[in-house]
Enzyme design. Structure first.
Site, PDB file in Angstrom:
ATOM      1  N   HIS A 190       0.768  -1.249   0.000  1.00  0.00           N
ATOM      2  CA  HIS A 190       0.000   0.000   0.000  1.00  0.00           C
ATOM      3  C   HIS A 190       0.802   1.304   0.000  1.00  0.00           C
ATOM      4  O   HIS A 190       0.313   2.332   0.431  1.00  0.00           O
ATOM      5  CB  HIS A 190      -0.953   0.016   1.193  1.00  0.00           C
ATOM      6  CG  HIS A 190      -2.078  -0.982   1.079  1.00  0.00           C
ATOM      7  ND1 HIS A 190      -2.478  -1.554  -0.102  1.00  0.00           N
ATOM      8  CD2 HIS A 190      -2.900  -1.516   2.018  1.00  0.00           C
ATOM      9  CE1 HIS A 190      -3.481  -2.393   0.115  1.00  0.00           C
ATOM     10  NE2 HIS A 190      -3.760  -2.394   1.390  1.00  0.00           N
ATOM     11  N   GLY A 243      -1.461  -2.156  -5.734  1.00  0.00           N
ATOM     12  CA  GLY A 243      -2.412  -3.205  -5.413  1.00  0.00           C
ATOM     13  C   GLY A 243      -3.760  -2.628  -5.042  1.00  0.00           C
ATOM     14  O   GLY A 243      -4.792  -3.223  -5.306  1.00  0.00           O
ATOM     15  N   HIS A 244      -3.731  -1.478  -4.408  1.00  0.00           N
ATOM     16  CA  HIS A 244      -4.965  -0.790  -4.050  1.00  0.00           C
ATOM     17  C   HIS A 244      -4.996   0.558  -4.766  1.00  0.00           C
ATOM     18  O   HIS A 244      -4.317   1.495  -4.371  1.00  0.00           O
ATOM     19  CB  HIS A 244      -5.034  -0.576  -2.542  1.00  0.00           C
ATOM     20  CG  HIS A 244      -6.399  -0.204  -2.043  1.00  0.00           C
ATOM     21  ND1 HIS A 244      -7.192   0.763  -2.651  1.00  0.00           N
ATOM     22  CD2 HIS A 244      -7.129  -0.673  -1.001  1.00  0.00           C
ATOM     23  CE1 HIS A 244      -8.332   0.865  -1.984  1.00  0.00           C
ATOM     24  NE2 HIS A 244      -8.322   0.003  -0.981  1.00  0.00           N
ATOM     25  N   HIS A 279     -12.013  -6.744  -5.120  1.00  0.00           N
ATOM     26  CA  HIS A 279     -12.208  -5.914  -3.935  1.00  0.00           C
ATOM     27  C   HIS A 279     -12.984  -4.652  -4.335  1.00  0.00           C
ATOM     28  O   HIS A 279     -12.592  -3.943  -5.257  1.00  0.00           O
ATOM     29  CB  HIS A 279     -10.822  -5.565  -3.389  1.00  0.00           C
ATOM     30  CG  HIS A 279     -10.818  -4.838  -2.092  1.00  0.00           C
ATOM     31  ND1 HIS A 279     -10.925  -3.472  -2.022  1.00  0.00           N
ATOM     32  CD2 HIS A 279     -10.705  -5.282  -0.810  1.00  0.00           C
ATOM     33  CE1 HIS A 279     -10.866  -3.105  -0.745  1.00  0.00           C
ATOM     34  NE2 HIS A 279     -10.740  -4.188   0.003  1.00  0.00           N
ATOM     35  N   GLU A 283     -13.868  -8.799   0.562  1.00  0.00           N
ATOM     36  CA  GLU A 283     -14.379  -7.432   0.711  1.00  0.00           C
ATOM     37  C   GLU A 283     -14.901  -6.927  -0.639  1.00  0.00           C
ATOM     38  O   GLU A 283     -14.682  -5.782  -1.012  1.00  0.00           O
ATOM     39  CB  GLU A 283     -13.304  -6.476   1.235  1.00  0.00           C
ATOM     40  CG  GLU A 283     -12.797  -6.824   2.619  1.00  0.00           C
ATOM     41  CD  GLU A 283     -12.014  -5.696   3.256  1.00  0.00           C
ATOM     42  OE1 GLU A 283     -12.349  -5.328   4.384  1.00  0.00           O
ATOM     43  OE2 GLU A 283     -11.088  -5.157   2.621  1.00  0.00           O
ATOM     44  N   GLU A 302     -19.119  -2.594   2.512  1.00  0.00           N
ATOM     45  CA  GLU A 302     -18.233  -1.728   3.296  1.00  0.00           C
ATOM     46  C   GLU A 302     -18.594  -0.262   3.049  1.00  0.00           C
ATOM     47  O   GLU A 302     -18.852   0.142   1.913  1.00  0.00           O
ATOM     48  CB  GLU A 302     -16.775  -1.991   2.903  1.00  0.00           C
ATOM     49  CG  GLU A 302     -15.809  -1.145   3.708  1.00  0.00           C
ATOM     50  CD  GLU A 302     -14.355  -1.319   3.277  1.00  0.00           C
ATOM     51  OE1 GLU A 302     -14.044  -2.321   2.611  1.00  0.00           O
ATOM     52  OE2 GLU A 302     -13.547  -0.428   3.605  1.00  0.00           O
ATOM     53  N   CYS A 312     -16.714   2.270   2.925  1.00  0.00           N
ATOM     54  CA  CYS A 312     -15.795   2.848   1.938  1.00  0.00           C
ATOM     55  C   CYS A 312     -16.199   2.472   0.509  1.00  0.00           C
ATOM     56  O   CYS A 312     -15.981   3.251  -0.422  1.00  0.00           O
ATOM     57  CB  CYS A 312     -14.370   2.359   2.168  1.00  0.00           C
ATOM     58  SG  CYS A 312     -13.528   3.170   3.528  1.00  0.00           S
ATOM     59  N   CYS A 335     -10.246   2.591   7.795  1.00  0.00           N
ATOM     60  CA  CYS A 335     -10.450   3.337   6.551  1.00  0.00           C
ATOM     61  C   CYS A 335     -11.803   4.057   6.525  1.00  0.00           C
ATOM     62  O   CYS A 335     -11.919   5.155   5.974  1.00  0.00           O
ATOM     63  CB  CYS A 335     -10.342   2.399   5.359  1.00  0.00           C
ATOM     64  SG  CYS A 335     -11.340   0.904   5.515  1.00  0.00           S
ATOM     65  N   CYS A 336     -12.832   3.432   7.100  1.00  0.00           N
ATOM     66  CA  CYS A 336     -14.191   3.958   6.907  1.00  0.00           C
ATOM     67  C   CYS A 336     -14.486   5.256   7.676  1.00  0.00           C
ATOM     68  O   CYS A 336     -15.075   6.177   7.084  1.00  0.00           O
ATOM     69  CB  CYS A 336     -15.216   2.891   7.264  1.00  0.00           C
ATOM     70  SG  CYS A 336     -15.148   1.412   6.225  1.00  0.00           S
TER      71      CYS A 336
HETATM   72 ZN    ZN Z   1     -13.431   1.278   4.765  1.00  0.00          ZN
END
Ligand code: ZN
Length: 817
Positions: free
Chosen positions: A175, A226-227, A293, A345, A361, A363, A429-430
């Site tokens: 990340h 990757g993200h 994801h 996810e 999620e 996010c 993260c959220c």
């Molecule tokens: Zn999140």
């Protein structure tokens, strides 16, 4: 370093020409793949209109719905975010990195990103509500971030403290580029809010560092994150700085994606590599559907949309529209969110939208809104703003408690009462994602083109913009979303000719439009917007009245989770039933179509519209050893539905969005269905009722609607227990094991045994020949007959793997052999 002009706060127009000199085409129908867009052949081609979003700083929100939520966000959620980031070590990680420490790092590898998102939220808040104390606090945090930056511009506290010699060695999982993206977004927000370059300069140095490493030119290396996230962030950084290298780098990361880079990075043979989780299985332009994801997928698509807005690459455009249709026609919850599965996810297969185990999620819902917001600006088609509205009023808003101090990461559409918001998460993260969304909410409401003001969200307050050579202010009066009547009053120095384009939401069955008291009989409706073009004067009044009946919603029949079910919606708000309003178990209620439902004002939660009516209740018959019996009489019970976004703000209890239209006929099982279930490790992922729901699996790999497993525990010994109110006589048991090889981390167990409760405690069974273990079949054991009130199934999991159970049945002592 290049001097930047005084920031124009949150202007989303493009300060420079795109570095790629492709003309922005008025794309022809064939280029855009009109069949993929679902337009009839005669429809106007989907021209890229490239609307300009009106910055949220130009929008005043002054209503009874959003204003209190935003004030809670400012005064509660943002301070809670900063406090938790402090407490969890996110800020201390920067202090450690600045001193060259090599130990003491806290949290997962992406800790930096959560702090950046918190800074972004706080910056937006500063832009609308100046706060010297908060301003000073941000300065102090930014100073720590700047102090941690390395001389070459590199900045990532996990690598600097834990693995300084491993930079860029694991783009797939660690990340670095994702964290950089959130730094860039925060930096742009802080610069535009305060005019200070402190964080922006940090971002520019890191962006230059990344740009010196990645790219197609000789001497640079391949790869992508990757993200995804850095792609859309680099576009923001380009727009603020005018530095074309940032756009080109974003374009590189988008266009390279799908070269199966992560297979090479991790020495995975290509014939055994499935990169779909990272959207890395096939070249980006070949994608047919949403996959992997969910947050990654939509951040990637948002970035890809930013790129196509400049390059108009027809292949990329076609992919975006294909995947958008697959997403919105087959993979979005009624609450506007995405991603049904906890295991990745993300996405599984089309129409897989379970309720109890919905991951959705927070996010991911935000990411979907971000993508749709970009499409709404690019195409001026209301379907995209519809998606933004659906997400904001339901899936996003559910992510934070009414008091702003607790948060949902996972947002199921059904709960047995064991799912609650948390003050924070190890993976946090959220919470800051919700905070930054609410703090910049006004930015989703309006857009302008050369001679039109586009209204996407209906929020009381005002918007100021410059249009057709005039300073235009539009005052909005409404009680939306509780009432569909919206009044608009232009405020102008002198008469001005422009279009007002008012979105007609997709949920709205009928609407009327008046200008200065006169109805417009057949208003022009273009791509979901009512178009009113005239010369406006001060004192003009437009009234849009959107019919807002209580609606019963059905799902596409392929959504098996919702077969024979209905959800309640009114306007943009999706409703749910909560145990707090009902004396009866919610899973006994059903709602035949003829039952009347009415909206009523309620003082709950500061004043909302609730839905009242009557439902029916019927007890489940006990089919144990019975072939026929009289059908129980249903009885009427009063029904109260509250907005989904407010659930879990009162006493804990069950919740349902979807209700059966007729009495449910649950699969009938044996004695196990009369047992209470308990488990050694309870988590929101473990749906223990699934173990005796009577639904027989077709394979170990099947993903059932309710599943008992112990993930994320791995390699441990766990148990699940049946307890009966009266003694039962048993002589056997069988288990169908869950195994999600290829998707998750549950495997067949290493071993299992059963104990039963005696007067002296738990005792092993006598006489079992074996405890077999196999995939895709019942694993049965027989034992000497026992009389007991409880059985305990002990499961030893394989090292490094979790385990789960589809179904556990018992055999009665007097069942025929
Ligand atoms: Zn999140």
């Amino acid at each position: 370093m290049k001097r930047l002009p005084t920031p124009e706060p949150f202007v989303v127009t493009h300060p420079v020409s795109p570095p790629t000199r492709l003309p922005v085409l008025l794309l022809c129908a064939s280029l855009l793949g009109l069949t993929a867009l679902g337009q009839p052949p005669t429809a106007s081609p989907p021209v890229m209109l490239k609307l300009r979003g009106v910055p949220f700083t130009q929008v005043i929100i002054d209503d009874a719905f959003w204003s209190p939520r935003r004030e809670t966000n400012r005064l509660s959620s943002i301070p809670v975010n900063l406090a938790m980031l402090e407490q969890s070590g996110n800020i201390r990680n920067f202090e450690l990195a600045a001193t060259g420490a090599r130990t003491g790092y806290s949290g997962p590898v992406f800790m930096d990103s959560d702090l950046y998102k918190g800074l972004e939220a706080a910056s937006y808040s500063l832009a609308t509500d100046p706060d010297p104390a908060l301003d000073g606090r941000l300065d102090a945090i930014i100073a720590k971030i700047a102090a941690a930056q390395q001389p070459d511009g590199y900045l990532n506290t996990h690598f600097q403290v834990n693995a300084p010699d491993q930079r860029w060695t694991n783009l797939r999982d660690w990340h670095e580029l994702y964290c950089a993206g959130h730094l860039f977004e925060a930096a742009v927000a802080h610069y535009q809010a305060t005019g200070k370059r402190s964080l922006l300069d940090v971002a520019i140095r890191f962006a230059d560092c990344i740009d010196s490493i990645f790219g197609k030119t000789p001497g640079k290396r391949p790869g992508y994150p990757g993200h995804p996230e850095i792609e859309l962030a680099l576009v923001k950084l380009w727009r603020v700085t005018g530095e074309p290298r940032y756009f080109d780098l974003a374009r590189f990361f988008i266009e390279e994606r799908g070269q199966q880079f992560f297979a090479a990075e991790h020495q995975t043979p290509k014939d055994r590599y499935d990169g779909s989780y990272w959207q890395d299985d096939i070249p980006i332009c070949d994608h047919q559907n949403i996959k992997g994801h969910a947050v990654r997928a939509c951040y990637l698509l948002a970035g890809a949309t930013d790129i196509t807005a400049e390059t108009a690459d027809p292949e990329l455009v076609r992919m975006i529209h294909r995947v958008w249709r697959n997403t919105h026609e087959k993979n979005v919850y009624v609450t506007g969110g995405i991603g049904p599965s906890a295991h990745n996810e993300g996405f599984t297969v089309d129409y897989d939208l379970p309720n109890l185990t919905a991951y959705q999620e927070t996010c991911a819902t935000i990411a979907l809104a971000l993508w749709n917001h970009r499409l709404a600006l690019l195409y001026g088609d209301a379907r995209y703003a519809d998606a933004v509205e659906r997400a904001l009023y339901n899936g996003v808003l559910a992510g934070v408690a009414q008091d702003g101090t607790k948060f949902f990461y996972v947002n199921p559409l059904e709960s047995r009462g064991n799912h609650h918001r948390s003050p924070w998460f190890g993976c946090a993260c959220c919470p800051p994602n919700v905070a930054r969304t609410l703090a910049s909410l006004g930015g989703y409401a309006y857009a302008v083109s050369d001679d039109a003001l586009w209204v996407n969200l209906f929020i009381q307050g005002q918007v100021k913009t410059r249009l057709a050579g005039h300073d235009v202010r539009l005052d909005v009066t409404t009680d939306y979303p509780w009432n569909g009547k919206v009044q608009f009053k232009p405020r102008l120095d002198s008469p001005a000719t422009f279009e007002l384009r008012l979105r007609r939401p997709d949920w709205c069955p009928s609407a009327t439009l008046q200008v200065n008291g006169a109805a417009i009989a057949q208003p022009m409706l273009e791509r979901g917007y009512y178009v009113i073009r005239r010369t406006w004067s001060n004192g003009d009044e437009i009234v849009l009245d959107l019919a807002m009946p209580v609606q019963r919603v059905a799902a596409h029949p392929n959504v098996t989770a919702n077969l024979g079910m209905t959800a309640i919606r009114r306007g943009p708000i999706v409703y749910c039933l909560e145990a707090a309003d009902h004396d009866q178990p919610l899973d006994r209620l059903f709602l035949p179509p003829e039952r009347e439902l009415v909206a009523r004002h309620s003082p709950l939660f500061g004043g909302i519209q609730i839905i009242r009516g009557t439902a029916l209740q019927m007890e489940d018959p006990d089919w144990h050893r019975q072939l026929y019996q009289p059908l129980p009489e249903p009885r009427e019970v009063s029904l109260t539905a509250v907005p989904y976004y407010l659930w879990d703000n009162r006493e804990a209890g069950a919740m349902r969005v979807w209700l059966p239209l007729a009495p449910r006929t649950p699969p009938a099982g044996g004695l196990e269905q009369q047992a209470a279930v308990s488990v050694s490790f309870e988590s929101g992922n473990a749906q223990i009722q699934g173990i005796h729901d009577g639904i027989e699996p077709r394979s170990s790999g099947e993903q059932p609607s309710a599943l008992c497993h112990w993930w994320p525990h791995k390699g441990t010994q766990e148990w699940v227990q049946y307890s009966w109110p009266k003694p039962v006589n048993l002589r056997g048991a069988k288990v169908y094991w869950f195994d999600d090889t290829g998707r998750g981390e549950c495997r067949l167990p290493a071993s299992w045994t059963i104990e039963y409760l005696t007067e002296n405690g738990w005792s092993p069974l006598r006489g079992p020949a074996s405890y077999p273990i196999a995939l895709d079949q019942w694993c049965e054991t027989q034992f000497d007959p026992i009389t007991t009130t409880a059985l305990r199934l002990l499961v030893k999991m394989q090292p490094g793997w979790a385990a789960g159970i589809h179904e556990w049945k018992v055999t009665e002592a007097d069942d025929p052999w």
